[in-house]
Write an enzyme that holds these catalytic residues in place. Structure first.
Site, PDB file in Angstrom:
ATOM      1  N   GLU A  76       0.377  -1.239   0.178  1.00 16.15           N
ATOM      2  CA  GLU A  76       0.249  -0.177   0.017  1.00 16.15           C
ATOM      3  C   GLU A  76       0.910   1.325  -0.114  1.00 16.15           C
ATOM      4  O   GLU A  76       0.449   1.996  -0.934  1.00 16.15           O
ATOM      5  CB  GLU A  76      -0.729   0.122   1.283  1.00 16.15           C
ATOM      6  CG  GLU A  76      -1.788   1.270   1.578  1.00 16.15           C
ATOM      7  CD  GLU A  76      -2.233   0.894   3.048  1.00 16.15           C
ATOM      8  OE1 GLU A  76      -2.690   2.286   2.788  1.00 16.15           O
ATOM      9  OE2 GLU A  76      -2.558   0.440   3.393  1.00 16.15           O
ATOM     10  N   ASP A  77       1.781   1.084   0.950  1.00 14.03           N
ATOM     11  CA  ASP A  77       2.526   2.577   1.065  1.00 14.03           C
ATOM     12  C   ASP A  77       3.556   2.636   1.111  1.00 14.03           C
ATOM     13  O   ASP A  77       4.616   3.597   0.253  1.00 14.03           O
ATOM     14  CB  ASP A  77       2.833   2.474   2.763  1.00 14.03           C
ATOM     15  CG  ASP A  77       1.616   3.223   3.273  1.00 14.03           C
ATOM     16  OD1 ASP A  77       0.407   3.371   2.736  1.00 14.03           O
ATOM     17  OD2 ASP A  77       1.697   2.848   4.938  1.00 14.03           O
ATOM     18  N   ASP A 259     -20.617  -4.665  43.208  1.00  7.28           N
ATOM     19  CA  ASP A 259     -20.402  -5.399  44.411  1.00  7.28           C
ATOM     20  C   ASP A 259     -20.437  -7.231  43.765  1.00  7.28           C
ATOM     21  O   ASP A 259     -20.398  -8.180  44.862  1.00  7.28           O
ATOM     22  CB  ASP A 259     -22.130  -5.176  44.513  1.00  7.28           C
ATOM     23  CG  ASP A 259     -22.222  -4.313  45.945  1.00  7.28           C
ATOM     24  OD1 ASP A 259     -21.127  -4.060  46.195  1.00  7.28           O
ATOM     25  OD2 ASP A 259     -23.445  -3.863  46.748  1.00  7.28           O
TER      26      ASP A 259
END
Length: 711
Positions: A76-77, A259
């Site tokens: 992608e990059d 609790d």
């Protein structure tokens, strides 16, 4: 700062040296490919893939998954392609990287469509290799951990997407550690002030309750040691989002939620789990109805454990989970445990079962994807299907089927097979006939009854809950409507062509093809469907076909091109001939059809006022005629004015039933203390049947005016 050498040291605990070297080689390749790139935080970009690989190492994932984590942003990059990766690291790693890569090359006008398309690609990649989603989850987890550098609106968008899709996928695949962290990080991004307040309150409460927790833990551990059961008792922490959801949904205060004391007991084998259960039930009294056996019947994501709630000292509730250490690994790592055991060269049945269930789930996603109209419809189906509270029912052969809470008989039928769902007509639950809309309960045995000619009903969409059933019904109805529209279009066009003493079948070769090319339609069915659904007018198409046959250039719609004679209807034509609710036409009434765009022909009584709206568009009005062979019943509305008295409804119902008609709806309006108006909707065969019923009603004492309702 965490380095590749630190990761290699960790991997030495479960991977051989040659595989560790391959992971390191992938890191150096990614470091070179991302050289000069930085994250929003200012760090070198390669720190992100290294962190993703570290998350996968926590789950003991295999070396190919770790290599894909190192390389998942390279396609992608950077300028590196899939083929180059395959040459360097092998095809399986390149396929994994391609599956995880985002669809940033394609631009969408709508962000929602982009996300939906991304998810569709991920599903297809998952179908080839389920590890794609595990790498993607680790990628999303690190991105969520480093959201701080982004703009607030982008943070919220990513957090919402993470909560709606990725956290749910992690839950569906049983990867609890990632699911919990994704949920808490998303909650902190969406509601930072609420998250911070709850975090501080939890920290304070934990300090105040430390001595009580120690006492309970010691009491549980001592009772196990006294019985000679080797097991470990650990405290169980609630995470931020689960506390917030309980406070919001159950309208409880923070103190009430905190609790409850939670403990987890880990042992070596299944037999010990049940023996430990007996010990803790002897020590503290169990709360009725709060025991769940997920060991005998695991959850859909493979989760196994015994759950019980006890009354502690002073009535304090104690929630206890009992499981083996292998079940604990499965609860934390889910499907990832499949590779954990595979790495150790053992095929563990729990991990194998989880992997098989995940494959079945992905197969179901692919089927939904084929049936969905578009990517947005598909992702809505997936959201509804991702986070079910399961019930367990049985087939007649004794096989267990998992379904979400609130599932109906129809959901069960489609979960068995799409064809069974499409053709089901009835069902036996525990050998008793039951409606198809019946909500199912765990432990029931179902036997589906089918018929060859049966088809799905539009009303089923009102009560089904599973995404598979919903998408399959919509797909079947769409196909059914398309088929019926083609048949109606053929009838309308042939009726019109009969006026020119021809038909579709008798047209010279090439005439129809010429018209299809002129209208940019791919085939004859597309043309006929558009006529049947009212988007094109039959006599205009017929006139053009005749012109083309005669070699004319221009088409002129003339009155002579109107359909020849009325169209015959029987009431059984299906989805493209509908009967107007405004006037409830019956066989015997004079009727006119209006061609409504997208619906087909809507049948009205000739005197219906709503037809006046279409008087300016006579091309879409058709003379209709009832068939002599009608088997259907038709609804009709009546209004009765009569004196109020006790037993009136029962008397009316009895009389109508005796007249061989059904009451679909009844409503009573009091006009004053003495008079009432009764509105009835009946199912009758024809106008003569209705006249016979009205005659009987008039014979009742105290009945005044009777009128048929309709425009």
């Amino acid at each position: 700062m965490f380095t590749i050498d630190d990761l290699a040291d960790r991997l030495g605990g479960y991977l051989p040296q040659d595989e560790i070297q391959q992971v390191k080689r992938a890191f150096y390749y990614a470091e070179q490919a991302h050289d000069g790139q930085r994250r929003r935080s200012g760090e070198p970009y390669v720190t992100h893939p290294l962190a993703v690989a570290n998350i996968l190492a926590n789950m003991h994932m295999d070396h190919q998954s770790l290599m894909a984590a190192m390389l998942h942003d390279v396609i992608e990059d950077t300028g590196v392609g899939k083929d180059a990766l395959a040459e360097q690291f092998g095809k399986p790693v390149a396929e994994l990287v391609d599956g995880v890569s985002k669809l940033t090359q394609i631009t969408f006008e709508d962000k929602a469509v982009a996300q939906a398309e991304n998810f569709q690609k991920m599903v297809l990649a998952m179908s080839r290799d389920i590890r794609v989603i595990i790498v993607k989850l680790a990628d999303r987890l690190h991105n969520m951990r480093t959201l701080g550098a982004l703009r607030p609106e982008k943070k919220r968008r990513i957090a919402r997407e993470t909560l709606e899709i990725y956290a749910r996928i992690a839950s569906r695949l049983g990867i609890n550690t990632i699911r919990v962290e994704l949920e808490d990080l998303s909650f902190q991004a969406l509601h930072p002030m609420r998250a911070e307040r709850i975090k501080r309150a939890v920290s304070s409460a934990r300090g105040n309750r430390r001595s009580a927790i120690r006492q309970l833990q010691a009491a549980l551990q001592k009772s196990l040691d006294d019985e000679g059961l080797p097991a470990t008792v650990v405290g169980r922490q609630k995470h931020l989002l689960s506390i917030y959801k309980k406070m919001r949904d159950q309208r409880k205060s923070f103190a009430e939620i905190m609790d409850v004391f939670g403990f987890r007991i880990l042992c070596d084998d299944v037999d010990s789990c049940y023996r430990i259960l007996g010990v803790v039930h002897n020590l503290y009294k169990p709360v009725p109805g709060r025991f769940k056996d997920y060991i005998a019947i695991p959850k859909a994501n493979g989760y196994q454990s015994l759950h019980t709630t006890l009354f502690g000292s002073g009535g304090m509730p104690i929630e206890v989970q009992i499981r083996t250490r292998e079940m604990e690994a499965m609860a934390n790592n889910g499907i990832a445990a499949h590779w954990l055991y595979k790495a150790g060269q053992t095929q563990h049945p729990i991990a194998e079962g989880s992997h098989a269930r995940a494959r079945a789930w992905v197969k179901g996603l692919l089927e939904m994807q084929r049936h969905a109209g578009d990517s947005l419809e598909f992702i809505e189906h997936v959201k509804n299907d991702l986070f079910p509270d399961d019930i367990y029912v049985f087939t007649p052969k004794g096989d267990i089927m998992e379904l979400p809470q609130g599932a109906t008989v129809i959901d069960f039928a489609y979960s068995v097979h799409t064809d069974i769902g499409n053709s089901c007509i009835a069902c036996r639950i525990d050998r008793h006939l039951a409606p198809l809309s019946t909500r199912l309960e765990s432990g029931q045995t179902l036997d589906i009854i089918t018929a060859p000619g049966a088809r799905p009903n539009l009303a089923w969409l009102n009560f089904v809950v599973t995404a598979k059933a919903r998408s399959a019904i919509r797909h079947a109805l769409k196909h059914q409507q398309q088929t019926e529209a083609v048949q109606l279009g053929r009838r309308l066009l042939n009726k019109t062509l009969a006026n020119a003493e021809t038909s579709l079948e008798e047209l010279p070769e090439g005439v129809l093809d010429a018209l299809l090319a002129e209208l940019a339609l791919k085939n004859e069915d597309a043309l006929l469907e558009s006529i049947g659904l009212g988007t094109r007018v039959a006599h205009v198409i017929a006139r053009r076909l005749i012109d083309l046959q005669q070699g004319k250039e221009k088409s002129v719609a003339t009155p002579e091109a109107r359909p020849h004679g009325p169209i015959v209807i029987s009431g059984a034509e299906g989805m493209v001939i509908k009967f107007a609710r405004c006037c409830h036409p019956l066989p015997g009434d004079t009727v006119i059809g209006h061609l409504s765009v997208g619906k087909g022909i809507v049948v009205h009584r000739a005197e219906c006022r709503n037809l006046r709206e279409h008087k300016d568009d006579p091309d879409k009005l058709f003379a209709l005629e009832w068939s002599n062979d009608i088997q259907e019943d038709f609804p009709v509305a009546l209004r009765l004015e009569l004196e109020s008295r006790r037993g009136l409804v029962a008397e009316l119902a009895g009389l109508i039933t005796d007249a061989d008609a059904n009451i679909e709806r009844i409503g009573i309006e009091e006009r004053d203390a003495r008079l009432s108006t009764v509105n009835l909707t009946l199912s009758v065969r024809n106008r003569i049947h209705l006249a016979r019923i009205i005659k009987r009603l008039r014979n009742l004492p105290h009945v005044g005016k009777i009128s048929r309702v309709g425009n």
